[in-house]
Each structure stands twice: as structure tokens, then as C-alpha cells.
Motif scaffolding. Structure first.
Motif, PDB file in Angstrom:
ATOM      1  N   GLY A   7       0.847  -1.199   0.000  1.00 12.16           N
ATOM      2  CA  GLY A   7       0.000   0.000   0.000  1.00 12.16           C
ATOM      3  C   GLY A   7       0.874   1.237   0.000  1.00 12.16           C
ATOM      4  O   GLY A   7       0.561   2.252   0.618  1.00 12.16           O
ATOM      5  N   GLY A  44       1.364   4.726   3.711  1.00 10.97           N
ATOM      6  CA  GLY A  44       2.326   3.880   2.997  1.00 10.97           C
ATOM      7  C   GLY A  44       3.490   4.696   2.451  1.00 10.97           C
ATOM      8  O   GLY A  44       4.660   4.335   2.632  1.00 10.97           O
ATOM      9  N   ARG A  68      -0.862  -1.249  -6.012  1.00  9.24           N
ATOM     10  CA  ARG A  68      -1.527  -1.738  -7.239  1.00  9.24           C
ATOM     11  C   ARG A  68      -1.268  -0.788  -8.399  1.00  9.24           C
ATOM     12  O   ARG A  68      -1.255  -1.197  -9.548  1.00  9.24           O
ATOM     13  CB  ARG A  68      -3.011  -1.982  -7.012  1.00  9.24           C
ATOM     14  CG  ARG A  68      -3.792  -0.817  -6.500  1.00  9.24           C
ATOM     15  CD  ARG A  68      -5.231  -1.212  -6.254  1.00  9.24           C
ATOM     16  NE  ARG A  68      -5.919  -0.186  -5.493  1.00  9.24           N
ATOM     17  CZ  ARG A  68      -7.184  -0.253  -5.159  1.00  9.24           C
ATOM     18  NH1 ARG A  68      -7.890  -1.303  -5.494  1.00  9.24           N
ATOM     19  NH2 ARG A  68      -7.747   0.713  -4.462  1.00  9.24           N
ATOM     20  N   ALA A  75       1.441  -4.823  -7.045  1.00 13.15           N
ATOM     21  CA  ALA A  75       0.727  -5.925  -6.381  1.00 13.15           C
ATOM     22  C   ALA A  75      -0.611  -5.407  -5.863  1.00 13.15           C
ATOM     23  O   ALA A  75      -0.696  -4.316  -5.297  1.00 13.15           O
ATOM     24  CB  ALA A  75       1.543  -6.492  -5.225  1.00 13.15           C
ATOM     25  N   ASP A  76      -1.632  -6.210  -6.097  1.00 10.96           N
ATOM     26  CA  ASP A  76      -2.976  -5.904  -5.614  1.00 10.96           C
ATOM     27  C   ASP A  76      -3.280  -6.906  -4.505  1.00 10.96           C
ATOM     28  O   ASP A  76      -3.184  -8.127  -4.727  1.00 10.96           O
ATOM     29  CB  ASP A  76      -3.957  -6.060  -6.794  1.00 10.96           C
ATOM     30  CG  ASP A  76      -5.381  -5.635  -6.435  1.00 10.96           C
ATOM     31  OD1 ASP A  76      -5.790  -5.835  -5.282  1.00 10.96           O
ATOM     32  OD2 ASP A  76      -6.064  -5.132  -7.334  1.00 10.96           O
ATOM     33  N   LEU A 133      -5.899  -7.959  -3.423  1.00 10.68           N
ATOM     34  CA  LEU A 133      -7.027  -8.843  -3.710  1.00 10.68           C
ATOM     35  C   LEU A 133      -6.702  -9.816  -4.839  1.00 10.68           C
ATOM     36  O   LEU A 133      -7.564 -10.590  -5.262  1.00 10.68           O
ATOM     37  CB  LEU A 133      -8.276  -8.014  -4.061  1.00 10.68           C
ATOM     38  CG  LEU A 133      -8.704  -7.024  -2.976  1.00 10.68           C
ATOM     39  CD1 LEU A 133      -9.989  -6.324  -3.371  1.00 10.68           C
ATOM     40  CD2 LEU A 133      -8.881  -7.739  -1.637  1.00 10.68           C
ATOM     41  N   THR A 148      -2.397  -0.877   3.573  1.00 12.19           N
ATOM     42  CA  THR A 148      -3.590  -0.771   2.722  1.00 12.19           C
ATOM     43  C   THR A 148      -4.824  -0.605   3.610  1.00 12.19           C
ATOM     44  O   THR A 148      -4.787  -0.914   4.806  1.00 12.19           O
ATOM     45  CB  THR A 148      -3.766  -2.046   1.888  1.00 12.19           C
ATOM     46  OG1 THR A 148      -3.680  -3.165   2.777  1.00 12.19           O
ATOM     47  CG2 THR A 148      -2.698  -2.157   0.811  1.00 12.19           C
ATOM     48  N   GLY A 149      -5.911  -0.181   3.018  1.00 14.06           N
ATOM     49  CA  GLY A 149      -7.159  -0.085   3.781  1.00 14.06           C
ATOM     50  C   GLY A 149      -8.180   0.719   3.023  1.00 14.06           C
ATOM     51  O   GLY A 149      -7.870   1.387   2.028  1.00 14.06           O
ATOM     52  N   LEU A 177      -1.904  -2.379   9.514  1.00 15.48           N
ATOM     53  CA  LEU A 177      -2.605  -1.205  10.021  1.00 15.48           C
ATOM     54  C   LEU A 177      -4.076  -1.533  10.206  1.00 15.48           C
ATOM     55  O   LEU A 177      -4.784  -1.856   9.256  1.00 15.48           O
ATOM     56  CB  LEU A 177      -2.427  -0.010   9.093  1.00 15.48           C
ATOM     57  CG  LEU A 177      -1.023   0.576   9.060  1.00 15.48           C
ATOM     58  CD1 LEU A 177      -1.022   1.951   8.432  1.00 15.48           C
ATOM     59  CD2 LEU A 177      -0.412   0.669  10.446  1.00 15.48           C
ATOM     60  N   SER A 178      -4.499  -1.471  11.455  1.00 15.71           N
ATOM     61  CA  SER A 178      -5.884  -1.691  11.816  1.00 15.71           C
ATOM     62  C   SER A 178      -6.470  -0.316  12.175  1.00 15.71           C
ATOM     63  O   SER A 178      -6.033   0.697  11.617  1.00 15.71           O
ATOM     64  CB  SER A 178      -5.938  -2.680  12.988  1.00 15.71           C
ATOM     65  OG  SER A 178      -7.259  -2.957  13.334  1.00 15.71           O
ATOM     66  N   LYS A 231     -12.156  -4.472  10.513  1.00 16.70           N
ATOM     67  CA  LYS A 231     -10.921  -4.273  11.283  1.00 16.70           C
ATOM     68  C   LYS A 231     -10.888  -5.227  12.490  1.00 16.70           C
ATOM     69  O   LYS A 231      -9.818  -5.711  12.870  1.00 16.70           O
ATOM     70  CB  LYS A 231     -10.788  -2.814  11.740  1.00 16.70           C
ATOM     71  CG  LYS A 231     -10.514  -1.834  10.599  1.00 16.70           C
ATOM     72  CD  LYS A 231      -9.175  -2.085   9.918  1.00 16.70           C
ATOM     73  CE  LYS A 231      -8.770  -0.930   9.005  1.00 16.70           C
ATOM     74  NZ  LYS A 231      -7.537  -1.194   8.256  1.00 16.70           N
ATOM     75  N   GLY A 273      -3.706   6.483  14.876  1.00 16.40           N
ATOM     76  CA  GLY A 273      -4.306   7.751  15.256  1.00 16.40           C
ATOM     77  C   GLY A 273      -5.094   8.269  14.063  1.00 16.40           C
ATOM     78  O   GLY A 273      -5.206   7.586  13.037  1.00 16.40           O
ATOM     79  N   THR A 274      -5.671   9.462  14.193  1.00 19.70           N
ATOM     80  CA  THR A 274      -6.359  10.040  13.034  1.00 19.70           C
ATOM     81  C   THR A 274      -5.318  10.799  12.215  1.00 19.70           C
ATOM     82  O   THR A 274      -4.647  11.697  12.730  1.00 19.70           O
ATOM     83  CB  THR A 274      -7.498  10.976  13.473  1.00 19.70           C
ATOM     84  OG1 THR A 274      -8.372  10.235  14.336  1.00 19.70           O
ATOM     85  CG2 THR A 274      -8.296  11.458  12.275  1.00 19.70           C
ATOM     86  N   VAL A 275      -5.172  10.384  10.973  1.00 19.24           N
ATOM     87  CA  VAL A 275      -4.077  10.879  10.136  1.00 19.24           C
ATOM     88  C   VAL A 275      -4.675  11.568   8.912  1.00 19.24           C
ATOM     89  O   VAL A 275      -5.661  11.080   8.332  1.00 19.24           O
ATOM     90  CB  VAL A 275      -3.166   9.702   9.714  1.00 19.24           C
ATOM     91  CG1 VAL A 275      -1.917  10.229   9.021  1.00 19.24           C
ATOM     92  CG2 VAL A 275      -2.786   8.851  10.917  1.00 19.24           C
ATOM     93  N   THR A 326      -5.118  11.864   5.651  1.00 22.66           N
ATOM     94  CA  THR A 326      -4.942  11.143   4.385  1.00 22.66           C
ATOM     95  C   THR A 326      -6.292  11.136   3.655  1.00 22.66           C
ATOM     96  O   THR A 326      -7.322  11.528   4.223  1.00 22.66           O
ATOM     97  CB  THR A 326      -4.522   9.679   4.617  1.00 22.66           C
ATOM     98  OG1 THR A 326      -5.616   9.006   5.253  1.00 22.66           O
ATOM     99  CG2 THR A 326      -3.269   9.565   5.466  1.00 22.66           C
ATOM    100  N   SER A 346      -9.239   9.452   5.590  1.00 26.22           N
ATOM    101  CA  SER A 346      -9.927  10.113   6.713  1.00 26.22           C
ATOM    102  C   SER A 346     -10.516  11.463   6.332  1.00 26.22           C
ATOM    103  O   SER A 346     -11.320  12.016   7.091  1.00 26.22           O
ATOM    104  CB  SER A 346      -8.943  10.311   7.870  1.00 26.22           C
ATOM    105  OG  SER A 346      -7.949  11.237   7.491  1.00 26.22           O
TER     106      SER A 346
END
Ligand SMILES: NC(=O)c1ccc[n+]([C@@H]2O[C@H](COP(=O)([O-])OP(=O)(O)OC[C@H]3O[C@@H](n4cnc5c(N)ncnc54)[C@H](OP(=O)(O)O)[C@@H]3O)[C@@H](O)[C@H]2O)c1
Length: 261
Positions: free
Chosen positions: A28, A34, A55, A71-72, A74, A99-100, A156-157, A178, A207-209, A211, A214
Motif C-alpha cells: 500500500g 504507505g 496496485r 501488487a494488488d 485482492l 492498505t485499507g 494497520l488496523s 478491522k 491515530g487520526t491521520v 490522508t 480520513s
């Protein structure tokens, strides 16, 4: 494990039992966090090589210690190809799954405010990206972790995936996916222990980042609580660098606090 919040500029020290040179994989690598991980790791003298998986491959200038790989998460064939390519060059000491997905306007996936919004396709998309993809990364990359030296697989959760900490409700799909990721990480850590006694497998909350993930949901965060990706990546690498064997299977926040599952 507890860690007092270090300033962002605190030097990152991968002390023993980390090896003297570290090979890292970031999955990611084109996401907010990432990219920040890739930049921080590439700038670290102890990091011998960074494999940046995405990806849509990241633009690599001429950095001598960075390889971009498509790379993906999925597409398991793409993960397997990437892992095989990296394995031919040696074992790895750090695998970061950055990733997420929280929302995807193209697929009309948004965090649900009520059970009335529950939708099979949206739930499936959440589980695919936030739980199944990282599990497939683990399947293909845990065998690459160093046999002798310390190594860490970190996914990363998100704190909202904590069942015990769920006091607000909402965001059904993301929370559940998650929580499933956390269970996968815990289960992986149990199987990993006898196979790689010096390796750890953990879930992390950044944390809240600030990106793309969010962006539409940042209103509730005060300026002090909204981290830059660089700050969050630095904090998480500090946490990772100080993990002890007993921490494997745990869920840790950006400041090193252990979170409840
Ligand atoms: N930002 C926050 O406040 C926050 C808070 C708690 C937890 N987190 C977690 O932190 C992680 C990183 O999030 P972020 O904030 O950096 O979000 P982001 O900027 O949106 O990055 C997410 C990354 O996931 C990648 N991705 C999605 N599906 C993929 C797939 N099938 N194959 C390969 N890559 C795929 C995206 O790639 P594309 O660019 O190709 O779409 C993107 O690079 C996520 O797990 C998120 O849940 C973030």
C-alpha cells in the motif's frame, strides 16, 4: 508495552535484537501512510532495502535502496509473484501492511450511520480490503521473515475495530472488518511463534491521520489530534522498533499503548 510519546524528530533506533541491516516491505506504498513509511525507511541508514508494493506502482526516482513492485492485495497471484521476487534477494525483517478502505465513492461505499444502510456489497468490499487482503499478504510474506533475527509483520488496523472500545456505534462494515483483521493478526501470531520464534505479528492504530481515507471524516478531530502521515509513520516505527517478544499478537496505538480487542 508502554512508550511515552517521543517527539517526531527523535532518531529511530532499531537496536539489537534487530539485525544491523534491515530489509523492509511496505504494502500500500502509494497511500498516505504507505508513502510516509517508504520515505522514512528509505532515509534510515540501517535500512538496506525497501520494497514498495502498490496496485498502481509508485514513481521511483533513482533511489538505490528502493524497488517498486506492482501488487494488488485482492489478487493473490500478484502477491505471490512479489513475494517470490523479494525472496530471491534474501529474507526480510519488516512487513508493513498499509492498505485499507473506509469509503469508496466509485463503488458507493460509505461508513454506515445506521443498520438501515447495511448492504451486502459494501460489507463484502470492507471485508475484502480490510481483512482478507492483509490475510493474503500474511500468507505470502510471513515465510519471508528472518529465521534468526528479530522481524515484525505489522498490519494497520484502527481503534474503531476494537469491540471493547465501541461506545459510539455506526461504521458497521469498517469496524467489523478491522475487528476481523485483529483476529487474523492474533491467530497468525500463534502459528508464527514456533515457526519464527524471533518474529512478531501485530495490529497497529495510527491515530487520526490526514490522508484521503480520513479526509471526509476529520471534523471531529482537533488540530492536535490530526497527525500528518510523516508524524504517524514515525510514531508507528518507534512503536515497532521497541516491540518485545511478548507483544506478538497485540494491538497497539501510535503512542505504544496496548489497545483492547
Ligand atoms: N488515516 C487515518 O486516520 C487512519 C485511522 C485509523 C486507521 N487507518 C488505517 O491505516 C491504513 C492506511 O490508511 P491511509 O490513511 O494511509 O489511507 P489511504 O491514503 O487511503 O491509503 C490506503 C491505501 O490502500 C491501498 N489499497 C486499497 N485497496 C487495495 C488493493 N486492493 N491492493 C493494493 N492496495 C490497495 C490504496 O491504494 P490505491 O491508491 O491504489 O487506491 C491506498 O494506497 C488503513 O488500513 C487504514 O484503515 C487510517
Amino acid at each position: 508495552m508502554t512508550l511515552t510519546q517521543p517527539p517526531a524528530e527523535q532518531p529511530l533506533d532499531f537496536a539489537e535484537p534487530w539485525p544491523s541491516t534491515i530489509r523492509a516491505v511496505v504494502v500500500g506504498a502509494n497511500g498516505g501512510l504507505g508513502q510516509a513509511f517508504v520515505e522514512r525507511l528509505c532515509a534510515h541508514a540501517q535500512v538496506n532495502h525497501v520494497y514498495a508494493l502498490a496496485r498502481v506502482p509508485i514513481q521511483v526516482s533513482t533511489h538505490p535502496r528502493l524497488t517498486a513492485i506492482t501488487a494488488d492485495i485482492l489478487d493473490e497471484t500478484s502477491l505471490n509473484c512479489a513475494a517470490q521476487t523479494i525472496a530471491t534477494q534474501g529474507e526480510v525483517h519488516l512487513v508493513l501492511v498499509a492498505t485499507g478502505m473506509l469509503h469508496d465513492p466509485q463503488k458507493e461505499v460509505y461508513p454506515e450511520k445506521s443498520w438501515r444502510s447495511l448492504n451486502a456489497a459494501q460489507l463484502a468490499q470492507n471485508f475484502a480490503i480490510n481483512s482478507i487482503g492483509p490475510a493474503l499478504v500474511a500468507k505470502n510474506f510471513l515465510p519471508l521473515l528472518a529465521l534468526q533475527n528479530k522481524s515484525v509483520f505489522a498490519a494497520l488496523s484502527a481503534k474503531v475495530g476494537s469491540i471493547e472500545d465501541n461506545h459510539l456505534g455506526g461504521w458497521y462494515g469498517y469496524r467489523a472488518a478491522k475487528a476481523a483483521l485483529n483476529m487474523i493478526v492474533k491467530t497468525l501470531s500463534i502459528e508464527l511463534k514456533p515457526k519464527r520464534p524471533n518474529a512478531l505479528c501485530v495490529a497497529l492504530h495510527p491515530g487520526t491521520v490526514d490522508t484521503a481515507l480520513s479526509k471526509p471524516y476529520q471534523k471531529a478531530s482537533t488540530a492536535q489530534k490530526l497527525f500528518t502521515p510523516t508524524h504517524a509513520a514515525n510514531q508507528l516505527l518507534q512503536v515497532i522498533s521497541q516491540l518485545r517478544p511478548d507483544d506478538s499478537g497485540g494491538f497497539f496505538a501510535w503512542d505504544g499503548t496496548r489497545l483492547p480487542y
